[in-house]
Scaffold this motif. Structure first.
Motif, PDB file in Angstrom:
ATOM      1  N   GLY A   1       0.785  -1.279  -0.015  1.00 45.93           N
ATOM      2  CA  GLY A   1       0.195  -0.171  -0.114  1.00 45.93           C
ATOM      3  C   GLY A   1       0.855   1.296  -0.223  1.00 45.93           C
ATOM      4  O   GLY A   1       0.125   2.394   0.092  1.00 45.93           O
ATOM      5  N   MET A   2       2.058   0.991   0.097  1.00 46.84           N
ATOM      6  CA  MET A   2       2.985   2.290  -0.164  1.00 46.84           C
ATOM      7  C   MET A   2       2.537   3.288  -1.413  1.00 46.84           C
ATOM      8  O   MET A   2       2.438   2.650  -2.265  1.00 46.84           O
ATOM      9  N   TYR A   3       2.667   4.561  -1.468  1.00 45.24           N
ATOM     10  CA  TYR A   3       2.349   5.459  -2.295  1.00 45.24           C
ATOM     11  C   TYR A   3       3.443   6.252  -2.710  1.00 45.24           C
ATOM     12  O   TYR A   3       3.267   7.181  -3.625  1.00 45.24           O
ATOM     13  N   ARG A   4       4.620   6.279  -2.061  1.00 47.41           N
ATOM     14  CA  ARG A   4       5.683   7.335  -2.447  1.00 47.41           C
ATOM     15  C   ARG A   4       7.205   6.655  -2.408  1.00 47.41           C
ATOM     16  O   ARG A   4       7.143   5.599  -1.749  1.00 47.41           O
ATOM     17  N   ASP A   5       7.944   7.360  -2.895  1.00 42.06           N
ATOM     18  CA  ASP A   5       9.453   6.873  -2.794  1.00 42.06           C
ATOM     19  C   ASP A   5       9.434   5.623  -3.408  1.00 42.06           C
ATOM     20  O   ASP A   5      10.139   4.762  -2.856  1.00 42.06           O
ATOM     21  N   TRP A   6       9.256   5.802  -4.814  1.00 40.85           N
ATOM     22  CA  TRP A   6       9.647   4.596  -5.816  1.00 40.85           C
ATOM     23  C   TRP A   6      10.770   4.563  -6.158  1.00 40.85           C
ATOM     24  O   TRP A   6      11.597   5.641  -6.606  1.00 40.85           O
ATOM     25  N   ILE A   7      11.405   3.449  -6.660  1.00 45.32           N
ATOM     26  CA  ILE A   7      12.233   3.269  -7.718  1.00 45.32           C
ATOM     27  C   ILE A   7      11.667   2.887  -9.217  1.00 45.32           C
ATOM     28  O   ILE A   7      10.881   2.040  -9.074  1.00 45.32           O
ATOM     29  N   VAL A   8      11.580   3.698 -10.021  1.00 48.61           N
ATOM     30  CA  VAL A   8      11.216   3.483 -11.370  1.00 48.61           C
ATOM     31  C   VAL A   8      12.223   3.117 -12.217  1.00 48.61           C
ATOM     32  O   VAL A   8      13.351   3.655 -12.566  1.00 48.61           O
ATOM     33  N   CYS A   9      11.984   1.766 -12.776  1.00 52.11           N
ATOM     34  CA  CYS A   9      13.052   1.020 -13.839  1.00 52.11           C
ATOM     35  C   CYS A   9      12.464   1.121 -15.375  1.00 52.11           C
ATOM     36  O   CYS A   9      11.279   0.751 -15.249  1.00 52.11           O
ATOM     37  N   CYS A  10      13.382   1.291 -16.166  1.00 54.22           N
ATOM     38  CA  CYS A  10      12.795   1.214 -17.432  1.00 54.22           C
ATOM     39  C   CYS A  10      13.786   0.360 -18.083  1.00 54.22           C
ATOM     40  O   CYS A  10      14.998   0.532 -18.052  1.00 54.22           O
ATOM     41  N   MET A  11      13.170  -1.048 -18.418  1.00 53.91           N
ATOM     42  CA  MET A  11      13.890  -1.805 -19.017  1.00 53.91           C
ATOM     43  C   MET A  11      14.083  -1.874 -20.506  1.00 53.91           C
ATOM     44  O   MET A  11      13.677  -0.896 -21.189  1.00 53.91           O
TER      45      MET A  11
END
Length: 125
Positions: free
Chosen positions: A67-77
């Motif tokens: 349920g976390m909604y912030r502090d993401w690591i976004v990875c583009c493969m």
């Protein structure tokens, strides 16, 4: 401008294409391997940290597991898919995002890491 319009164009020779000569030396790469920037085909993907909530199609994205909604690591493969990783380490593919979105929102690549774990550590996860 009037002067240029009244002057005749110079008679330049037409460009010609020439086939490479067999005995021409090919210049080797001028950078040693340790200084070359990897191409997109040589890296598995790129990642960035996104500390603010992620809004996709008007909805705040939450981790489906915690349920976390912030502090993401976004990875583009390499295949242009985008994956999200929350602080707890849960990973999920995000079909609402693509490589174009990632490129618009990420900064320049400033470092390459040999492993995912080193990249995550560098980004503070």
């Amino acid at each position: 401008m009037r002067l240029q319009a009244t002057q005749p164009w110079p008679d330049w020779p037409e460009p010609t294409s020439r086939a490479p000569v067999a005995d021409e030396a090919v210049a080797p790469d001028f950078l040693p391997p340790e200084l070359r920037v990897p191409t997109r085909q040589e890296v598995a993907g790129v990642m960035m940290r996104r500390q603010h909530p992620l809004v996709i199609d008007g909805e705040v994205r939450t981790c489906p597991e915690c349920g976390m909604y912030r502090d993401w690591i976004v990875c583009c493969m390499r295949d242009d898919s985008v994956w999200l990783r929350c602080r707890a380490g849960h990973e999920t593919k995000e079909p609402g995002l693509d490589a174009a979105w990632f490129n618009r929102h990420s900064g320049p690549v400033d470092r390459f890491h040999p492993t995912l774990e080193e990249g995550l550590r560098y980004l503070g996860h």
